[in-house]
Design a protein around this motif. Structure first.
Motif, short mmCIF file in Angstrom:
data_model
loop_
_atom_site.label_atom_id
_atom_site.label_comp_id
_atom_site.label_asym_id
_atom_site.label_seq_id
_atom_site.Cartn_x
_atom_site.Cartn_y
_atom_site.Cartn_z
N SER A 3 46.44 37.32 26.91
CA SER A 3 46.06 37.05 28.30
C SER A 3 47.19 37.47 29.22
CB SER A 3 45.77 35.56 28.46
OG SER A 3 45.43 35.28 29.79
N GLU A 4 46.82 37.98 30.40
CA GLU A 4 47.81 38.38 31.39
C GLU A 4 47.23 38.09 32.77
OE1 GLU A 4 50.82 42.11 32.07
OE2 GLU A 4 48.94 42.51 31.05
N CYS A 5 48.04 37.47 33.63
CA CYS A 5 47.58 37.10 34.98
C CYS A 5 48.43 37.77 36.04
CB CYS A 5 47.63 35.58 35.16
SG CYS A 5 46.51 34.71 34.04
N PHE A 6 47.80 38.03 37.18
CA PHE A 6 48.44 38.70 38.31
C PHE A 6 48.24 37.88 39.57
CE2 PHE A 6 47.12 41.67 35.16
CZ PHE A 6 48.21 42.50 35.01
N PRO A 7 49.19 37.91 40.50
CA PRO A 7 49.00 37.23 41.78
C PRO A 7 47.76 37.80 42.47
CG PRO A 7 51.24 38.08 41.60
CD PRO A 7 50.45 38.63 40.44
N TYR A 8 46.94 36.91 43.03
CA TYR A 8 45.68 37.36 43.64
C TYR A 8 45.32 36.38 44.74
CZ TYR A 8 40.72 38.65 43.84
OH TYR A 8 39.48 39.05 44.23
N ASN A 9 45.73 36.69 45.96
CA ASN A 9 45.52 35.78 47.08
C ASN A 9 44.57 36.31 48.13
OD1 ASN A 9 47.34 33.72 46.17
ND2 ASN A 9 48.96 35.19 46.56
N GLN A 10 44.20 37.59 48.03
CA GLN A 10 43.29 38.22 49.00
C GLN A 10 42.44 39.25 48.27
OE1 GLN A 10 46.37 39.68 51.65
NE2 GLN A 10 45.71 38.20 53.19
N PRO A 11 41.27 39.56 48.80
CA PRO A 11 40.41 40.55 48.14
C PRO A 11 40.99 41.96 48.19
CG PRO A 11 39.45 39.85 50.23
CD PRO A 11 40.65 38.99 50.00
N PHE A 12 40.61 42.76 47.21
CA PHE A 12 40.97 44.17 47.20
C PHE A 12 40.27 44.87 48.36
CE2 PHE A 12 41.80 43.35 42.74
CZ PHE A 12 42.93 44.11 42.51
N GLN A 13 40.89 45.94 48.83
CA GLN A 13 40.26 46.82 49.82
C GLN A 13 40.25 48.22 49.23
OE1 GLN A 13 42.17 46.41 53.62
NE2 GLN A 13 41.57 44.28 53.83
N ALA A 14 39.11 48.88 49.31
CA ALA A 14 38.95 50.21 48.74
C ALA A 14 40.00 51.17 49.28
CB ALA A 14 37.55 50.75 49.02
N GLY A 15 40.62 51.92 48.38
CA GLY A 15 41.58 52.94 48.77
C GLY A 15 42.96 52.44 49.13
N GLN A 16 43.18 51.14 49.04
CA GLN A 16 44.49 50.58 49.38
C GLN A 16 45.18 50.08 48.12
OE1 GLN A 16 44.45 47.82 52.63
NE2 GLN A 16 43.38 49.24 53.96
N PRO A 17 46.17 50.84 47.62
CA PRO A 17 46.85 50.43 46.39
C PRO A 17 47.68 49.16 46.61
CG PRO A 17 47.93 52.33 47.36
CD PRO A 17 46.71 52.06 48.18
N VAL A 18 47.79 48.39 45.55
CA VAL A 18 48.57 47.15 45.57
C VAL A 18 49.43 47.12 44.32
CG1 VAL A 18 48.44 44.63 45.54
CG2 VAL A 18 46.74 45.94 46.80
N THR A 19 50.69 46.77 44.51
CA THR A 19 51.60 46.63 43.37
C THR A 19 51.79 45.16 43.09
OG1 THR A 19 52.70 48.70 43.95
CG2 THR A 19 53.91 47.18 42.52
N ALA A 20 51.70 44.78 41.81
CA ALA A 20 51.84 43.38 41.42
C ALA A 20 52.57 43.29 40.09
CB ALA A 20 50.47 42.73 41.30
N THR A 21 53.30 42.19 39.93
CA THR A 21 53.99 41.91 38.67
C THR A 21 53.25 40.80 37.96
OG1 THR A 21 56.10 42.61 39.59
CG2 THR A 21 56.18 41.24 37.61
N SER A 22 52.90 41.03 36.70
CA SER A 22 52.08 40.10 35.93
C SER A 22 52.90 38.95 35.36
CB SER A 22 51.40 40.83 34.78
OG SER A 22 52.34 41.08 33.74
N SER A 23 52.19 38.00 34.78
CA SER A 23 52.82 36.87 34.11
C SER A 23 53.65 37.32 32.91
CB SER A 23 51.74 35.88 33.65
OG SER A 23 50.80 36.53 32.82
N CYS A 24 53.45 38.54 32.46
CA CYS A 24 54.23 39.10 31.35
C CYS A 24 55.42 39.92 31.85
CB CYS A 24 53.34 39.97 30.48
SG CYS A 24 52.00 39.05 29.71
N GLY A 25 55.58 40.00 33.16
CA GLY A 25 56.70 40.75 33.73
C GLY A 25 56.46 42.23 33.92
N ALA A 26 55.24 42.70 33.70
CA ALA A 26 54.92 44.12 33.89
C ALA A 26 54.51 44.37 35.33
CB ALA A 26 53.78 44.53 32.95
N THR A 27 55.08 45.41 35.93
CA THR A 27 54.72 45.79 37.30
C THR A 27 53.71 46.92 37.23
OG1 THR A 27 56.86 45.11 38.14
CG2 THR A 27 55.58 46.62 39.52
N SER A 28 52.59 46.74 37.93
CA SER A 28 51.50 47.70 37.90
C SER A 28 51.01 48.00 39.31
CB SER A 28 50.34 47.15 37.07
OG SER A 28 50.76 46.85 35.77
#
Length: 130
Positions: free
Chosen positions: A83-108
């Motif tokens: 299992s891996e979780c990511f911060p998620y406080n607002q909905p995605f918007q089409a065409g707008q990239p978002v960078t997040a660091t997961s509970s495993c420490g991976a940045t995507s």
């Protein structure tokens, strides 16, 4: 999961969000949609299906069955027992990239090519008398 990222372990992936809406249900903007997730230069496609099912398609075309949840400020993906979780406080918007660091420490970097529109407010129909 420890230091090794679930999504990176599948071939690299991740997730987050941006935007806002009234009466918003977390994750509703990506149900039925595919999000491109890049981790360490590898791009996976994560398809979010209704009811919490998901699939992760790797660059080689392998499809990994998964599940997902969105609540309490977290978007979580599960494959098997990982299992891996990511911060998620607002909905995605089409065409707008978002960078997040997961509970495993991976940045995507997450990119939704399309999102569902929020439901339009329902208008009351005037009755016979008005």
């Amino acid at each position: 999961m420890t230091k090794f990222s679930l999504i990176a372990g599948i071939a690299g992936a991740a997730l987050f969000a941006t935007g806002a809406a009234a009466q918003y249900v977390p994750g509703s903007e990506i149900v039925g949609q595919t999000v491109q997730v890049e981790t360490n230069g590898v791009v996976n496609n994560v398809t979010f299906q209704p009811g919490g099912a998901a699939s992760i398609t790797t660059p080689s075309g392998n499809v990994v069955p998964a599940s997902w949840t969105a609540s309490a400020g977290q978007l979580c993906l599960r494959t098997g027992t990982a299992s891996e979780c990511f911060p998620y406080n607002q909905p995605f918007q089409a065409g707008q990239p978002v960078t997040a660091t997961s509970s495993c420490g991976a940045t995507s970097r997450w990119l939704a090519n399309a999102t569902n529109q929020p439901a339009a407010p329902q208008q009351r129909q005037a009755g016979e008398r008005g």
